[in-house]
Design an enzyme around this catalytic site. Structure first.
Site, PDB file in Angstrom:
ATOM      1  N   SER A  46     -56.678  31.701  68.603  1.00 48.29           N
ATOM      2  CA  SER A  46     -57.079  30.548  67.933  1.00 48.29           C
ATOM      3  C   SER A  46     -56.031  29.609  67.747  1.00 48.29           C
ATOM      4  O   SER A  46     -54.920  29.831  67.954  1.00 48.29           O
ATOM      5  CB  SER A  46     -57.478  30.889  66.680  1.00 48.29           C
ATOM      6  OG  SER A  46     -56.818  31.505  65.585  1.00 48.29           O
TER       7      SER A  46
HETATM    8  C1  LIG Z   1     -53.947  33.113  65.519  1.00 49.46           C
HETATM    9  S1  LIG Z   1     -53.531  33.105  67.069  1.00 49.46           S
HETATM   10  C2  LIG Z   1     -51.911  32.005  67.309  1.00 49.46           C
HETATM   11  C3  LIG Z   1     -52.136  30.504  66.560  1.00 49.46           C
HETATM   12  C4  LIG Z   1     -51.182  29.567  67.446  1.00 49.46           C
HETATM   13  N1  LIG Z   1     -49.859  29.854  66.731  1.00 49.46           N
HETATM   14  C5  LIG Z   1     -51.530  28.147  67.298  1.00 49.46           C
HETATM   15  O1  LIG Z   1     -50.939  27.607  66.742  1.00 49.46           O
HETATM   16  O2  LIG Z   1     -52.507  28.192  68.081  1.00 49.46           O
HETATM   17  C6  LIG Z   1     -52.692  34.554  67.493  1.00 49.46           C
HETATM   18  C7  LIG Z   1     -52.203  34.881  68.985  1.00 49.46           C
HETATM   19  O3  LIG Z   1     -51.243  36.030  68.859  1.00 49.46           O
HETATM   20  C8  LIG Z   1     -51.375  36.597  70.151  1.00 49.46           C
HETATM   21  N2  LIG Z   1     -50.946  37.879  70.126  1.00 49.46           N
HETATM   22  C9  LIG Z   1     -51.402  38.888  69.557  1.00 49.46           C
HETATM   23  N3  LIG Z   1     -50.618  40.190  69.508  1.00 49.46           N
HETATM   24  C10 LIG Z   1     -49.393  39.633  70.120  1.00 49.46           C
HETATM   25  C11 LIG Z   1     -48.385  40.206  70.630  1.00 49.46           C
HETATM   26  N4  LIG Z   1     -48.110  41.856  70.360  1.00 49.46           N
HETATM   27  N5  LIG Z   1     -47.324  39.482  70.919  1.00 49.46           N
HETATM   28  C12 LIG Z   1     -47.402  38.075  71.351  1.00 49.46           C
HETATM   29  N6  LIG Z   1     -48.665  37.363  70.930  1.00 49.46           N
HETATM   30  C13 LIG Z   1     -49.697  38.273  70.608  1.00 49.46           C
HETATM   31  C14 LIG Z   1     -52.928  36.434  70.249  1.00 49.46           C
HETATM   32  O4  LIG Z   1     -53.168  36.607  71.884  1.00 49.46           O
HETATM   33  C15 LIG Z   1     -53.344  35.034  69.724  1.00 49.46           C
HETATM   34  O5  LIG Z   1     -53.354  34.075  70.877  1.00 49.46           O
END
Ligand SMILES: C[S@@+](CC[C@H](N)C(=O)[O-])C[C@H]1O[C@@H](n2cnc3c(N)ncnc32)[C@H](O)[C@@H]1O
Length: 399
Positions: free
Chosen positions: A108
């Site tokens: 998101s």
């Molecule tokens: C809340 S979203 C990030 C929001 C983002 N910073 C933005 O402004 O759009 C969380 C993200 O973390 C990623 N994610 C989950 N586990 C992860 C990991 N182990 N390493 C890197 N990214 C990860 C997910 O795929 C997702 O895209």
């Protein structure tokens, strides 16, 4: 709407958003204010889902210019809302978008007030180098590129499709930070150490790789969470590559890092005659209330919970810990509650003990708790790192 009109409308809506965030005290630093004013969030969210507040099962509805019109789409983009771009790790079928129920968001653009709160908590000057974990749409990376310059920003995303879309959106806005596709729990593969580390996904403990890749004296801003609930935002000062200490700043609820999501299988459910029954002063409401729920999460770091009706129709709350095969089942008993427990650990006993310590300290809010990362363990403490009551986080040493 012509491109010129779109840009003008978007800039006006961004101005309204910035004014709103400033009036609420959510953006105070002029540099971050300028970043929110300038970065076109709509480039990072050409289509998305938002949660509706309709009663019943959580429902998400699709929003795009084609579905709701350009102006209504832009109004949503520049509202203080989370824009969901992926569920259950799967691509959304935009050929025929329908309302979505019973799915979990996995990527998101986080609501701007929380993003800005975290960015301000970095307490960073313009020279800072930053690692971000969880690129997502790339919007928060873009805000950091605006503030620090793209050359100082590294961002890590685990999902290749999400990362590719973020890269394209960042490039459209003229930003080329270092983007890494991989599991951020293992770090960002930096050759230097960043002055600041920020994570926009929830973690069960602070990955030691983040300490190794942050300068001594540098800060880590991240959300700790468990499988029962989110614990909240923490800011830690890194002492060296193995130690860091800090406090909870506020509540925040990020999606869990993918590699740390609860296993799909709950394991064996206890049978009707398993365990021993006793009275308990606490019913399942302590799991749901914000502050006692925080304490219950600390008390049972590997537990999960759900409600299920018994044969007589009365609802029971199950608490299961697959790591040690312990369970607690809460049932109403007149005006009070009973718990049936089994397994090597008294799960509900742990909750009762932790709630007693918390009540004895005056039932403080989570901001009175802190976290210490040590070379081989991590713990959350209440009031005082040395003398206060503390709880272990479920982390694997050296990970
Ligand atoms: C809340 S979203 C990030 C929001 C983002 N910073 C933005 O402004 O759009 C969380 C993200 O973390 C990623 N994610 C989950 N586990 C992860 C990991 N182990 N390493 C890197 N990214 C990860 C997910 O795929 C997702 O895209």
């Amino acid at each position: 709407m012509t491109e010129l009109d779109l840009d003008r409308t978007a800039a006006g809506l961004r101005h309204e958003l910035v004014e709103h965030l400033a009036a609420e005290g959510q953006v105070t630093d002029p540099e971050w204010r300028a970043a929110v004013q300038d970065v076109p969030r709509h480039e990072f969210a050409p289509r998305f889902y938002v949660m509706t507040d309709a009663p019943g099962m959580t429902t998400y509805v699709p929003i795009s210019p084609e579905l709701v019109g350009t102006e209504a789409w832009l109004r949503k983009v520049y509202s203080d809302e989370t824009l969901i771009t992926q569920f259950d790790g799967c691509e959304i079928d935009w050929s025929d978008p329908q309302p979505i129920r019973g799915a979990s968001p996995t990527s998101s653009s986080t609501l701007p007030s929380l993003v800005v709160q975290m960015l301000e908590a970095l307490d960073a000057d313009a020279e800072a180098t930053v690692t971000e974990y969880g690129t997502g749409t790339g919007y928060s990376s873009a805000l950091m590129c605006h503030r620090f310059g793209a050359g100082q920003v590294t961002s890590v995303e685990t999902d290749p499709g999400v990362a590719a879309r973020a890269r394209a959106a960042l490039e459209r806005c003229g930003y080329t930070p270092r983007l890494v596709v991989g599991n951020g729990l293992a770090g960002a593969d930096r050759t230097d150490r960043a002055a600041r580390t920020i994570a926009t996904m929830g973690v069960r403990g602070i990955p030691w790789a983040w300490l190794r890749e942050t300068q001594p004296g540098g800060l880590i801003v991240a959300t700790l969470r468990g499988w029962l609930r989110s614990l909240g935002l923490v800011r830690l000062v890194v002492e060296d590559g193995q130690r860091a200490t800090g406090r909870f700043l506020a509540g925040s609820a990020f999606m869990m890092a993918r590699q740390q999501e609860a296993p799909a299988n709950l394991g064996m459910l206890p049978g009707d005659d398993d365990g021993k029954v006793r009275e308990t002063p606490h019913g399942p409401e302590v799991l749901r209330m914000p502050d006692s729920g925080f304490v219950a999460q600390l008390a049972m770091p590997n537990a999960r919970t759900f409600d299920m009706p018994a044969d007589d129709g009365a609802l029971r709350t199950y608490v299961l810990d697959a790591a040690n095969e312990s369970f607690a089942i809460l049932s109403r008993d007149g005006d009070g509650w009973t718990v049936r427990e089994g397994g090597p650990v008294s799960l509900w006993g742990e909750v009762e003990r932790s709630l007693a310590l918390w009540h004895a300290a005056g039932a403080p809010t989570p901001t009175k708790f802190g976290v210490s990362v040590e070379p081989d363990r991590q713990r959350i403490w209440l009031e005082d790192a040395a003398d206060g009551p503390s709880w272990w986080l479920p982390v694997v040493p050296g990970a």
